[in-house]
Design an enzyme around this catalytic site. Sequence first.
Site, mmCIF file in Angstrom:
data_model
loop_
_atom_site.group_PDB
_atom_site.id
_atom_site.type_symbol
_atom_site.label_atom_id
_atom_site.label_comp_id
_atom_site.label_asym_id
_atom_site.label_seq_id
_atom_site.Cartn_x
_atom_site.Cartn_y
_atom_site.Cartn_z
ATOM 1 N N ASP A 12 0.894 -1.319 0.100
ATOM 2 C CA ASP A 12 -0.155 -0.118 -0.057
ATOM 3 C C ASP A 12 0.823 1.118 -0.083
ATOM 4 O O ASP A 12 2.171 1.120 0.182
ATOM 5 C CB ASP A 12 -0.751 -0.067 1.327
ATOM 6 C CG ASP A 12 -1.568 1.153 1.527
ATOM 7 O OD1 ASP A 12 -2.192 1.733 0.466
ATOM 8 O OD2 ASP A 12 -1.648 1.710 2.549
ATOM 9 N N ASP A 14 -0.188 5.178 0.909
ATOM 10 C CA ASP A 14 -0.448 6.177 1.997
ATOM 11 C C ASP A 14 -0.441 5.414 3.265
ATOM 12 O O ASP A 14 -1.454 4.795 3.584
ATOM 13 C CB ASP A 14 -1.766 7.007 1.751
ATOM 14 C CG ASP A 14 -1.609 7.756 0.409
ATOM 15 O OD1 ASP A 14 -0.917 9.041 0.422
ATOM 16 O OD2 ASP A 14 -2.108 7.531 -0.638
ATOM 17 N N ASP A 175 -1.524 -0.729 6.143
ATOM 18 C CA ASP A 175 -1.564 -0.027 7.452
ATOM 19 C C ASP A 175 -2.929 -0.036 7.720
ATOM 20 O O ASP A 175 -3.328 0.388 8.904
ATOM 21 C CB ASP A 175 -1.205 1.515 7.187
ATOM 22 C CG ASP A 175 -2.003 2.136 6.613
ATOM 23 O OD1 ASP A 175 -2.204 1.773 5.410
ATOM 24 O OD2 ASP A 175 -2.400 3.481 6.827
#
Length: 221
Positions: A12, A14, A175
């Site tokens: 991922d 961001d 995240d």
Amino acid sequence: MMLALPQWLCFDLDGTLVDSVPDITFSVNEMLQQLQFDVVDETVARTWIGNGAAKLIERALTHVAGEKPSNDQLEKAKVLFFIAYEKNIAVKTTLYPGCIEVLEHFSNQNIPLACVTNKPRKFTPPLLQKLGMADFFKALVCGDDLPTQKPDPAMLLEAVRQLAGEPGKGYMIGDSETDIATANGAGTGAIYVSYGYNRGVSVEKYQPICVDSLQQIPNLF
């Protein structure tokens, strides 16, 4: 116990590789001011990130107006946000500690890497380029490339296909619950980084591998 070396890895963006909250918050506030709303703090905007630009803007407008925006309001706001963000993609956005070193580590082991992000393609290659990451990724799947976004597994499966890999032989690294649910749906491994933008949502039910920094990931294998 050490894990077997992965066939591939998907990251991922961001909240996983980069902390983009400062630039996203600035761009959201530019949008809000033009719509005659008060600006918001970074700590508030941080909770809106993770499901793509449209969801970010919807959450922002709902927060300041107290009600969900209409489609027309959403489209107008999206145009304003995109104009602002395009000018501020990597002004204050920073790499998380160890990011380049970890990407280099796996690249040196000839493990193909992909970036799978709900961020629109318009913004993603420029950001990767400006922060020195673009050349590490053999595949890039962005939020507007396919009809669906994460947590639908299609984006991750497309990246694995581009890497010529098998879903069960690699890991999605992210995240948020969005990323871990994506991995679960795609039948891949999952590595959860605890420092990103998960809005306090637990991922325990998915039983991912959990780390507190990117530097810990090479030590898993």
